[in-house]
Design a protein around this motif. Structure first.
Motif, PDB file in Angstrom:
ATOM      1  N   SER A 129       0.820  -1.214   0.000  1.00 18.87           N
ATOM      2  CA  SER A 129       0.000   0.000   0.000  1.00 18.87           C
ATOM      3  C   SER A 129       0.855   1.266   0.000  1.00 18.87           C
ATOM      4  CB  SER A 129      -0.915   0.023   1.222  1.00 18.87           C
ATOM      5  OG  SER A 129      -1.720  -1.124   1.262  1.00 18.87           O
ATOM      6  N   SER A 130       2.035   1.165   0.607  1.00 12.44           N
ATOM      7  CA  SER A 130       2.872   2.357   0.710  1.00 12.44           C
ATOM      8  C   SER A 130       4.003   2.367  -0.317  1.00 12.44           C
ATOM      9  CB  SER A 130       3.464   2.448   2.120  1.00 12.44           C
ATOM     10  OG  SER A 130       4.275   1.310   2.386  1.00 12.44           O
ATOM     11  N   HIS A 131       3.921   1.501  -1.314  1.00 14.32           N
ATOM     12  CA  HIS A 131       4.950   1.502  -2.358  1.00 14.32           C
ATOM     13  C   HIS A 131       5.064   2.901  -2.970  1.00 14.32           C
ATOM     14  CE1 HIS A 131       6.931   0.648  -6.196  1.00 14.32           C
ATOM     15  NE2 HIS A 131       7.381  -0.461  -5.618  1.00 14.32           N
ATOM     16  N   PRO A 132       6.277   3.331  -3.294  1.00  9.39           N
ATOM     17  CA  PRO A 132       6.437   4.687  -3.839  1.00  9.39           C
ATOM     18  C   PRO A 132       5.552   4.972  -5.056  1.00  9.39           C
ATOM     19  CG  PRO A 132       8.577   3.755  -3.313  1.00  9.39           C
ATOM     20  CD  PRO A 132       7.579   2.666  -3.079  1.00  9.39           C
ATOM     21  N   TYR A 133       5.250   3.954  -5.841  1.00  7.69           N
ATOM     22  CA  TYR A 133       4.403   4.187  -7.021  1.00  7.69           C
ATOM     23  C   TYR A 133       2.932   4.404  -6.651  1.00  7.69           C
ATOM     24  CZ  TYR A 133       8.004   2.963 -10.476  1.00  7.69           C
ATOM     25  OH  TYR A 133       9.115   2.932 -11.266  1.00  7.69           O
ATOM     26  N   SER A 134       2.583   4.146  -5.392  1.00  4.63           N
ATOM     27  CA  SER A 134       1.161   4.227  -5.032  1.00  4.63           C
ATOM     28  C   SER A 134       0.605   5.634  -5.210  1.00  4.63           C
ATOM     29  CB  SER A 134       0.943   3.743  -3.592  1.00  4.63           C
ATOM     30  OG  SER A 134       1.612   4.578  -2.676  1.00  4.63           O
ATOM     31  N   GLU A 135       1.484   6.630  -5.208  1.00  9.73           N
ATOM     32  CA  GLU A 135       0.986   7.997  -5.419  1.00  9.73           C
ATOM     33  C   GLU A 135       0.419   8.169  -6.828  1.00  9.73           C
ATOM     34  OE1 GLU A 135       4.021  11.201  -6.307  1.00  9.73           O
ATOM     35  OE2 GLU A 135       5.323   9.714  -5.346  1.00  9.73           O
ATOM     36  N   HIS A 136       0.772   7.260  -7.731  1.00 10.24           N
ATOM     37  CA  HIS A 136       0.257   7.349  -9.098  1.00 10.24           C
ATOM     38  C   HIS A 136      -0.963   6.471  -9.319  1.00 10.24           C
ATOM     39  CE1 HIS A 136       3.839   9.587 -10.187  1.00 10.24           C
ATOM     40  NE2 HIS A 136       4.594   8.610  -9.685  1.00 10.24           N
ATOM     41  N   TRP A 137      -1.274   5.597  -8.365  1.00 12.07           N
ATOM     42  CA  TRP A 137      -2.441   4.728  -8.541  1.00 12.07           C
ATOM     43  C   TRP A 137      -3.691   5.590  -8.674  1.00 12.07           C
ATOM     44  CZ3 TRP A 137      -1.567   0.792  -3.946  1.00 12.07           C
ATOM     45  CH2 TRP A 137      -0.385   0.081  -4.181  1.00 12.07           C
ATOM     46  N   MET A 138      -4.601   5.134  -9.489  1.00 11.30           N
ATOM     47  CA  MET A 138      -5.843   5.884  -9.642  1.00 11.30           C
ATOM     48  C   MET A 138      -7.008   4.910  -9.780  1.00 11.30           C
ATOM     49  SD  MET A 138      -5.698   7.257 -13.567  1.00 11.30           S
ATOM     50  CE  MET A 138      -4.095   8.050 -13.383  1.00 11.30           C
ATOM     51  N   THR A 166      -3.254  -0.032 -10.726  1.00 13.85           N
ATOM     52  CA  THR A 166      -2.026  -0.064  -9.934  1.00 13.85           C
ATOM     53  C   THR A 166      -0.880  -0.717 -10.689  1.00 13.85           C
ATOM     54  OG1 THR A 166      -2.472  -2.256  -9.028  1.00 13.85           O
ATOM     55  CG2 THR A 166      -3.433  -0.389  -7.848  1.00 13.85           C
ATOM     56  N   GLY A 167      -1.232  -1.535 -11.689  1.00 16.96           N
ATOM     57  CA  GLY A 167      -0.243  -2.344 -12.357  1.00 16.96           C
ATOM     58  C   GLY A 167      -0.007  -3.657 -11.639  1.00 16.96           C
ATOM     59  N   VAL A 168       1.140  -4.259 -11.983  1.00 17.72           N
ATOM     60  CA  VAL A 168       1.500  -5.576 -11.453  1.00 17.72           C
ATOM     61  C   VAL A 168       2.654  -5.405 -10.468  1.00 17.72           C
ATOM     62  CG1 VAL A 168       2.343  -7.884 -12.065  1.00 17.72           C
ATOM     63  CG2 VAL A 168       0.803  -6.654 -13.622  1.00 17.72           C
ATOM     64  N   PHE A 169       2.559  -6.122  -9.356  1.00 20.10           N
ATOM     65  CA  PHE A 169       3.625  -6.107  -8.354  1.00 20.10           C
ATOM     66  C   PHE A 169       3.998  -7.545  -8.014  1.00 20.10           C
ATOM     67  CE2 PHE A 169       1.879  -1.948  -7.925  1.00 20.10           C
ATOM     68  CZ  PHE A 169       2.939  -1.140  -7.546  1.00 20.10           C
ATOM     69  N   ALA A 170       5.303  -7.747  -7.784  1.00 17.08           N
ATOM     70  CA  ALA A 170       5.794  -9.064  -7.387  1.00 17.08           C
ATOM     71  C   ALA A 170       6.536  -8.941  -6.077  1.00 17.08           C
ATOM     72  CB  ALA A 170       6.718  -9.638  -8.459  1.00 17.08           C
ATOM     73  N   SER A 171       6.368  -9.950  -5.249  1.00 17.42           N
ATOM     74  CA  SER A 171       7.136 -10.038  -4.004  1.00 17.42           C
ATOM     75  C   SER A 171       7.802 -11.403  -3.966  1.00 17.42           C
ATOM     76  CB  SER A 171       6.210  -9.879  -2.795  1.00 17.42           C
ATOM     77  OG  SER A 171       6.935 -10.107  -1.592  1.00 17.42           O
ATOM     78  N   TYR A 172       9.056 -11.429  -3.525  1.00 16.93           N
ATOM     79  CA  TYR A 172       9.779 -12.693  -3.386  1.00 16.93           C
ATOM     80  C   TYR A 172      10.135 -12.982  -1.925  1.00 16.93           C
ATOM     81  CZ  TYR A 172      10.086 -12.146  -8.400  1.00 16.93           C
ATOM     82  OH  TYR A 172       9.758 -11.969  -9.715  1.00 16.93           O
ATOM     83  N   ASP A 173       9.505 -12.225  -1.049  1.00 19.36           N
ATOM     84  CA  ASP A 173       9.776 -12.408   0.378  1.00 19.36           C
ATOM     85  C   ASP A 173       8.471 -12.464   1.182  1.00 19.36           C
ATOM     86  OD1 ASP A 173       8.968  -9.789   0.224  1.00 19.36           O
ATOM     87  OD2 ASP A 173      10.943  -8.942   0.695  1.00 19.36           O
ATOM     88  N   GLY A 174       7.467 -13.051   0.572  1.00 19.45           N
ATOM     89  CA  GLY A 174       6.213 -13.247   1.291  1.00 19.45           C
ATOM     90  C   GLY A 174       5.417 -11.986   1.528  1.00 19.45           C
ATOM     91  N   GLY A 175       5.707 -10.934   0.761  1.00 17.80           N
ATOM     92  CA  GLY A 175       4.930  -9.708   0.895  1.00 17.80           C
ATOM     93  C   GLY A 175       5.609  -8.632   1.715  1.00 17.80           C
ATOM     94  N   ALA A 176       6.855  -8.869   2.139  1.00 15.63           N
ATOM     95  CA  ALA A 176       7.573  -7.847   2.906  1.00 15.63           C
ATOM     96  C   ALA A 176       8.001  -6.688   2.025  1.00 15.63           C
ATOM     97  CB  ALA A 176       8.784  -8.467   3.602  1.00 15.63           C
ATOM     98  N   SER A 177       8.343  -6.979   0.769  1.00 12.00           N
ATOM     99  CA  SER A 177       8.727  -5.920  -0.156  1.00 12.00           C
ATOM    100  C   SER A 177       8.188  -6.256  -1.547  1.00 12.00           C
ATOM    101  CB  SER A 177      10.256  -5.771  -0.208  1.00 12.00           C
ATOM    102  OG  SER A 177      10.849  -6.962  -0.716  1.00 12.00           O
ATOM    103  N   TRP A 178       8.065  -5.244  -2.371  1.00 15.12           N
ATOM    104  CA  TRP A 178       7.396  -5.401  -3.664  1.00 15.12           C
ATOM    105  C   TRP A 178       8.153  -4.678  -4.755  1.00 15.12           C
ATOM    106  CZ3 TRP A 178       3.109  -8.508  -3.953  1.00 15.12           C
ATOM    107  CH2 TRP A 178       2.537  -8.880  -2.721  1.00 15.12           C
ATOM    108  N   GLU A 179       8.156  -5.284  -5.932  1.00 17.86           N
ATOM    109  CA  GLU A 179       8.750  -4.672  -7.111  1.00 17.86           C
ATOM    110  C   GLU A 179       7.678  -4.560  -8.183  1.00 17.86           C
ATOM    111  OE1 GLU A 179      11.810  -7.322  -8.297  1.00 17.86           O
ATOM    112  OE2 GLU A 179      12.805  -7.299  -6.341  1.00 17.86           O
ATOM    113  N   THR A 180       7.713  -3.501  -8.960  1.00 18.30           N
ATOM    114  CA  THR A 180       6.752  -3.367 -10.054  1.00 18.30           C
ATOM    115  C   THR A 180       7.132  -4.303 -11.188  1.00 18.30           C
ATOM    116  OG1 THR A 180       8.010  -1.544 -10.990  1.00 18.30           O
ATOM    117  CG2 THR A 180       6.182  -0.984  -9.524  1.00 18.30           C
TER     118      THR A 180
END
Lengths: 361, 103
Positions: A129-138, A166-180
């Motif tokens: 929810s707080s990913h830096p790109y979230s400011e662009h979500w609409m 929002t686009g697509v996000f992937a996490s490889y650590d169980g949701g601790a961090s996310w990449e677009t």
């Protein structure tokens, strides 16, 4: 002989179907949650539990569960925001995890929750929810939400989510961090230099048999990825519309995918009023139009993003619900369709599974 | 202050709660909190995640709609009746909305 179970979510409640005679006859239970808009319902293949996300315009969104095939229901825990400002508007998807007791809930407004106690309590995955790109979500026409979640069956720490917009996000650590994972997805609603920030994903599936293989229906095109979304290849150039919502995969065949193209995002109905599903069996190189048994004129409805389902059987059963409350089924991967229910409220979601003799666990 | 809370039929068809409940409180918030303590499932029906009154739910104190939908700070007096009522506005959005609501 294949038989299937079916969850038909509508704006007025939930129907549960069970087939007989080789998926040619259907018995229905319901209407469950009469008067509630069922945003989504799904069966957990691990336990047989049926999850139902019901929403009432006055009384709010709830998550319910049935452990006996819909005979009885009880309210489960409902994802809840705790920041004192945000409030849950709807639960758009429930995705069983790869670990016992773990579930994911994609919700509106755009957020992902996880439960580690089989739906009794939920925790917001704040880092998404707080990913830096979230400011662009609409928000799109339906709002801002995550509606598709994929979990790697071999590695539960690998998660992929898609949302609008929002686009697509992937996490490889169980949701601790996310990449677009947006490279190659067109975002014609954004300036050229902002294409990757918030593409509008309409449906998204990770193939369980081929790690990295993703299929996506976007607001602007149909896509395949072979590298977990690092890059996307647009594959729908020969389809009758880049726009659409629903898609489905064949869980045994990574190169097979089904889309239901609409003519444009301005009209949002099949081109010429002719409903058709398009199937590729060669990873998007070519397409087969599947329309036998479907209305070929005057069909001015849409198929919502979660309203195309497959049951995993061979031959594959497909099920498609429309905004006009019509439900179609196919026993042969889309070659022939039959209308099996109509006069329903708009069908918001359809999910199916191969029956092994019983609905519940 | 002892006040009576009356719950609309439109709420009671979804939830096993009585039509009338007596509670203590000096504000609408205190009265609603006391009601929820007796019937916990009511919380999510009446309040959103931020404990505000839901958009399409109204609370009247006697014949006055409350002013403060966020804090529910409106005062109640001994013998007041507090009504929890679904707003008719909510249905309009849902029934008339097109597929745009879903997509």
């Amino acid at each position: 002989m294949n038989e299937a179970g079916l969850l038909v979510s509508t704006r007025k409640g939930l129907l549960i179907g069970t087939s007989s005679a080789g998926r040619t006859r259907w018995d229905w239970s319901g209407l469950h949650f009469e008067g509630w808009m069922v945003d989504y319902s799904v069966r957990d293949p691990r336990t047989g539990t049926i999850w139902c996300a019901a929403n009432h315009f006055q009384w709010g969104a709830r998550l319910h569960r049935s452990d006996d095939g819909g005979e009885t229901w009880r309210e489960a825990g409902t994802p809840e925001f705790t920041d004192g400002e945000t409030s849950l508007e709807g639960i758009w998807t429930i995705q069983p995890g790869a670990v016992d007791g773990v579930l994911y809930a994609g919700v509106m407004p755009g957020a992902l929750f996880v439960s580690e106690d089989d739906g009794e309590s939920w925790r917001l995955l704040e880092s998404l929810s707080s990913h830096p790109y979230s400011e662009h979500w609409m928000p799109g026409a339906a709002g801002l939400m995550f509606h598709h979640v994929g979990i790697d069956p071999e590695d539960p720490s690998r998660i992929i989510v898609g949302g609008s917009a929002t686009g697509v996000f992937a996490s490889y650590d169980g949701g601790a961090s996310w990449e677009t994972r947006n490279a190659g997805i067109r975002s014609d609603h954004m300036p050229p230099e902002m294409q990757e920030f918030a593409p509008c994903v309409h449906s998204l599936f990770a193939h369980p048999k081929q790690r990295g293989r993703l299929w996506q229906q976007g607001h602007f095109g149909q896509y395949r990825s072979d590298d977990d979304g690092e890059t996307w290849v647009e594959v729908g150039q020969d389809l009758p519309g880049e726009f659409g919502f629903a898609s489905a995969i064949d869980p045994e065949k990574p190169d097979t995918c089904f889309f239901v193209p609409m003519n444009s995002d301005q009209a949002r109905m099949p081109r010429g009023g002719a409903l058709a599903v398009y199937r590729t069996q060669d990873a998007g190189a070519s397409w087969t139009k599947l329309s036998s048994g479907l209305p070929q004129s005057g069909f001015h409805q849409v198929v919502y993003r979660q309203a195309l389902a497959q049951d995993g059987a061979d031959p594959l059963g497909l099920y498609m619900g429309s905004s006009g409350g019509e439900l179609y089924s196919s026993n042969d991967a889309g070659e022939q369709w039959d209308l099996i229910l109509d006069h329903l409220a708009p069908i918001t979601a359809v999910r199916a599974w191969r029956l092994d003799g019983r609905l519940e666990a | 202050m002892s006040v009576e809370i009356r719950m609309a039929r439109g709420l009671r068809v979804h939830l096993d709660v009585p039509e009338r409940v007596e509670v203590e409180g000096v504000t609408a918030r205190e009265a609603i909190d006391a009601l929820i303590e007796i019937h916990p499932p009511l919380r999510r029906f009446v309040l959103d995640d931020a404990a505000r009154l839901r958009q399409h739910v109204n609370i009247y104190i006697n014949d006055e709609l409350i002013n403060d939908r966020k804090q529910l700070s409106d005062c109640v007096s001994e013998g007041d009746t507090l009504y929890i009522l679904p707003a008719v506005s909510g249905g309009a959005v849902n029934e008339m909305g097109s597929e745009q609501e879903r997509i």
